[in-house]
Design a protein around this motif. Structure first.
Motif, PDB file in Angstrom:
ATOM      1  N   GLY A  42       0.822  -1.204   0.000  1.00  0.00           N
ATOM      2  CA  GLY A  42       0.000   0.000   0.000  1.00  0.00           C
ATOM      3  C   GLY A  42       0.855   1.252   0.000  1.00  0.00           C
ATOM      4  N   ARG A  43       0.224   2.359   0.313  1.00  0.00           N
ATOM      5  CA  ARG A  43       0.920   3.640   0.378  1.00  0.00           C
ATOM      6  C   ARG A  43       1.638   3.730   1.718  1.00  0.00           C
ATOM      7  NH1 ARG A  43       1.270   8.233  -2.357  1.00  0.00           N
ATOM      8  NH2 ARG A  43       1.494  10.188  -1.244  1.00  0.00           N
ATOM      9  N   ALA A  46       0.030   4.295   5.321  1.00  0.00           N
ATOM     10  CA  ALA A  46      -1.343   3.798   5.375  1.00  0.00           C
ATOM     11  C   ALA A  46      -1.331   2.305   5.704  1.00  0.00           C
ATOM     12  CB  ALA A  46      -2.045   4.026   4.032  1.00  0.00           C
ATOM     13  N   SER A  47      -2.470   1.786   6.129  1.00  0.00           N
ATOM     14  CA  SER A  47      -2.527   0.367   6.517  1.00  0.00           C
ATOM     15  C   SER A  47      -2.434  -0.557   5.303  1.00  0.00           C
ATOM     16  CB  SER A  47      -3.805   0.092   7.297  1.00  0.00           C
ATOM     17  OG  SER A  47      -4.941   0.412   6.510  1.00  0.00           O
ATOM     18  N   GLY A  48      -2.926  -0.154   4.157  1.00  0.00           N
ATOM     19  CA  GLY A  48      -2.785  -0.940   2.932  1.00  0.00           C
ATOM     20  C   GLY A  48      -3.634  -2.195   2.903  1.00  0.00           C
TER      21      GLY A  48
END
Length: 85
Positions: A42-43, A46-48
């Motif tokens: 993910g980013r 962020a948790s993704g």
């Protein structure tokens, strides 16, 4: 039982495209002794997302781990750089 630990964390950043991504993988044993490949991406910050693959044999998990590693390296993912002050 897992013969040795397999863990990976790589990042891909490009400020001109506002891109800051991460990709993490690890192979761990399940409660039943099978191999489990966990992928997270993910980013950065962020948790993704997460995906888990279960295997009867550790060799199959390692084979997928190495295949995904090569794929991510081709796309520009690299280990994070440490900034010292």
């Amino acid at each position: 039982m897992i013969a040795q630990p397999y863990q990976l964390y790589v990042e891909r950043t490009d400020t001109s495209k506002n891109m800051a991504r991460y990709y993490a993988m690890s192979i761990e044993p399940t409660l039943f002794g099978d191999a489990c490949l966990t992928r997270r991406w993910g980013r950065i910050g962020a948790s993704g997302q997460q995906m888990i693959h279960h295997f009867d044999r550790e060799e199959d998990a390692v084979q997928l781990f190495l295949h995904l590693l090569r794929q991510k390296r081709k796309r520009g993912y690299r280990p994070p750089t440490l900034v010292t002050t």
